[in-house]
Design an enzyme around this catalytic site. Structure first.
Site, PDB file in Angstrom:
ATOM      1  N   SER A  65      -5.259  -1.816   1.609  1.00  0.00           N
ATOM      2  CA  SER A  65      -5.873  -0.779   2.444  1.00  0.00           C
ATOM      3  C   SER A  65      -5.001  -0.313   3.608  1.00  0.00           C
ATOM      4  CB  SER A  65      -7.220  -1.268   2.986  1.00  0.00           C
ATOM      5  OG  SER A  65      -8.199  -1.252   1.979  1.00  0.00           O
ATOM      6  N   LYS A  68      -3.831   3.179   3.317  1.00  0.00           N
ATOM      7  CA  LYS A  68      -4.721   4.303   3.628  1.00  0.00           C
ATOM      8  C   LYS A  68      -4.248   5.082   4.848  1.00  0.00           C
ATOM      9  CE  LYS A  68      -8.744   1.838   1.756  1.00  0.00           C
ATOM     10  NZ  LYS A  68      -9.971   1.082   2.075  1.00  0.00           N
ATOM     11  N   TYR A 193      -3.863   5.687  -7.040  1.00  0.00           N
ATOM     12  CA  TYR A 193      -4.456   4.886  -5.971  1.00  0.00           C
ATOM     13  C   TYR A 193      -4.104   3.406  -6.094  1.00  0.00           C
ATOM     14  CZ  TYR A 193      -7.912   3.011  -2.716  1.00  0.00           C
ATOM     15  OH  TYR A 193      -8.514   2.342  -1.679  1.00  0.00           O
ATOM     16  N   TYR A 245     -12.121  -2.682   8.854  1.00  0.00           N
ATOM     17  CA  TYR A 245     -13.376  -2.671   8.089  1.00  0.00           C
ATOM     18  C   TYR A 245     -14.572  -2.691   9.040  1.00  0.00           C
ATOM     19  CZ  TYR A 245     -10.062  -3.942   4.386  1.00  0.00           C
ATOM     20  OH  TYR A 245      -8.998  -3.975   3.524  1.00  0.00           O
ATOM     21  N   VAL A 263      -6.619  -6.299   1.963  1.00  0.00           N
ATOM     22  CA  VAL A 263      -7.167  -7.525   1.387  1.00  0.00           C
ATOM     23  C   VAL A 263      -6.109  -8.445   0.778  1.00  0.00           C
ATOM     24  CG1 VAL A 263      -9.470  -6.569   1.009  1.00  0.00           C
ATOM     25  CG2 VAL A 263      -7.738  -6.402  -0.813  1.00  0.00           C
TER      26      VAL A 263
END
Length: 309
Positions: A65, A68, A193, A245, A263
């Protein structure tokens, strides 16, 4: 410089490492389950070019992540804010990163922010490129520029493992496609992705990316403006509000600097105008953040009064 020397930083790493026994690696992605949960490493890269390191710094890990933030920067450079934020919102959710619930209850049905999976999928769908290969190549080239390291690459084994188990993300894609948020073939998007998430580097590379953002988009090595200043500021703001998160508020109180976790156990953190920080600790807490990595950043922030608040 933070921590004066590598020895002091090593002491802090060893202290935080005791928490790894309380965490758990991300075994829902089979390839990530192979990580040594006792690992913990950190690199602190100053905007002047000096770097402190401690722990298993050469151990590589996938961004997950953390990517992102970087895909968001690229897409904002590709399309501008109005185009991007017509399709993705700017608000924290308070929900787990892989939650689909808010998509069904808000109007219009667009993801609340780019740091949750639904938002990140919408962002990745906006990367310019005629083919899926061209899209991932553009993102990878951008990240290689940020790290000033052409050897940064996609871990194909992790990407394939994620692709084969990404059923919830696929369901999000079809929901978003139904509501006109994404376009094109869902399987092609999933391939881009999962490869995006599987881009691999070590703490030193990650810290250098942090230093670019700390300098509002100027690369500390080349002095080139590789991200426009306004976009760099936007990315840091999302990191503060949504980057950890549904623990982002707690992290802001305890550590107080922009950060984005993944993660696989990585954390990208930024001390504006001073440092980029890369952390790796694959033992995760219940919200998907590196349990020892968060504690290490908390100790360093408290010791050196790094909070931006």
């Amino acid at each position: 410089m933070i921590c004066q020397n590598d020895n002091h930083l090593t002491q802090l790493v060893n202290k935080a490492k005791t928490l790894t026994k309380n965490g758990k690696v991300a075994d829902y992605i089979p390839a990530l389950a192979e990580a040594n949960k006792a690992d913990l490493s950190i690199a602190i890269y100053s905007v002047e070019g000096a770097c402190l390191k401690a722990g298993e710094v050469q151990t590589t890990f996938t961004l997950q992540s953390i990517s992102k933030v970087l895909s968001l920067a690229l897409v904002l450079m590709d399309h501008g804010q109005e185009y991007v934020f017509n399709r993705v919102g700017m608000e924290p959710t308070g929900d787990p990163f892989n939650s689909i619930a808010k998509l069904e209850t808000i109007k219009p049905s667009k993801p609340l922010n780019p740091m949750i999976n639904a938002g990140a999928l919408a962002v990745t769908n906006m990367i310019k490129g005629k083919t899926k290969d061209e899209k991932i190549e553009r993102l990878l080239a951008f990240i290689q520029t940020l790290t000033n390291n052409s050897s940064v690459s996609v871990c194909e084994r992790v990407a394939r493992s994620e692709f084969n188990h990404a059923w919830l993300n696929r369901s999000m894609c079809y929901f978003l496609k139904e509501h006109g948020i994404i376009e094109g073939d869902v399987e092609a998007l999933m391939e881009v992705y999962t490869k995006q998430c599987a881009i691999e580097m070590n703490c030193y590379d990650l810290a250098k990316i942090g230093a670019v953002l700390a300098l509002n988009g100027v690369h500390p090595d080349t002095k080139e403006q590789v991200i426009p200043e306004r976009i760099a500021r936007l990315c840091k703001t999302f990191m503060v509000t949504c980057g950890m998160y549904n623990a982002s508020g707690e992290f802001a109180i305890k550590v107080g600097i922009p950060a984005k976790s993944g993660v696989a156990g990585g954390i990208l953190a930024i001390v504006p105008n001073k440092y980029g920080i890369g952390v790796y600790g694959p033992a995760l807490d219940e919200r998907g953040n590196s349990i020892a990595g968060c504690k290490l950043l908390e100790m360093i922030s408290e010791e050196h009064s790094l909070s931006i608040f």
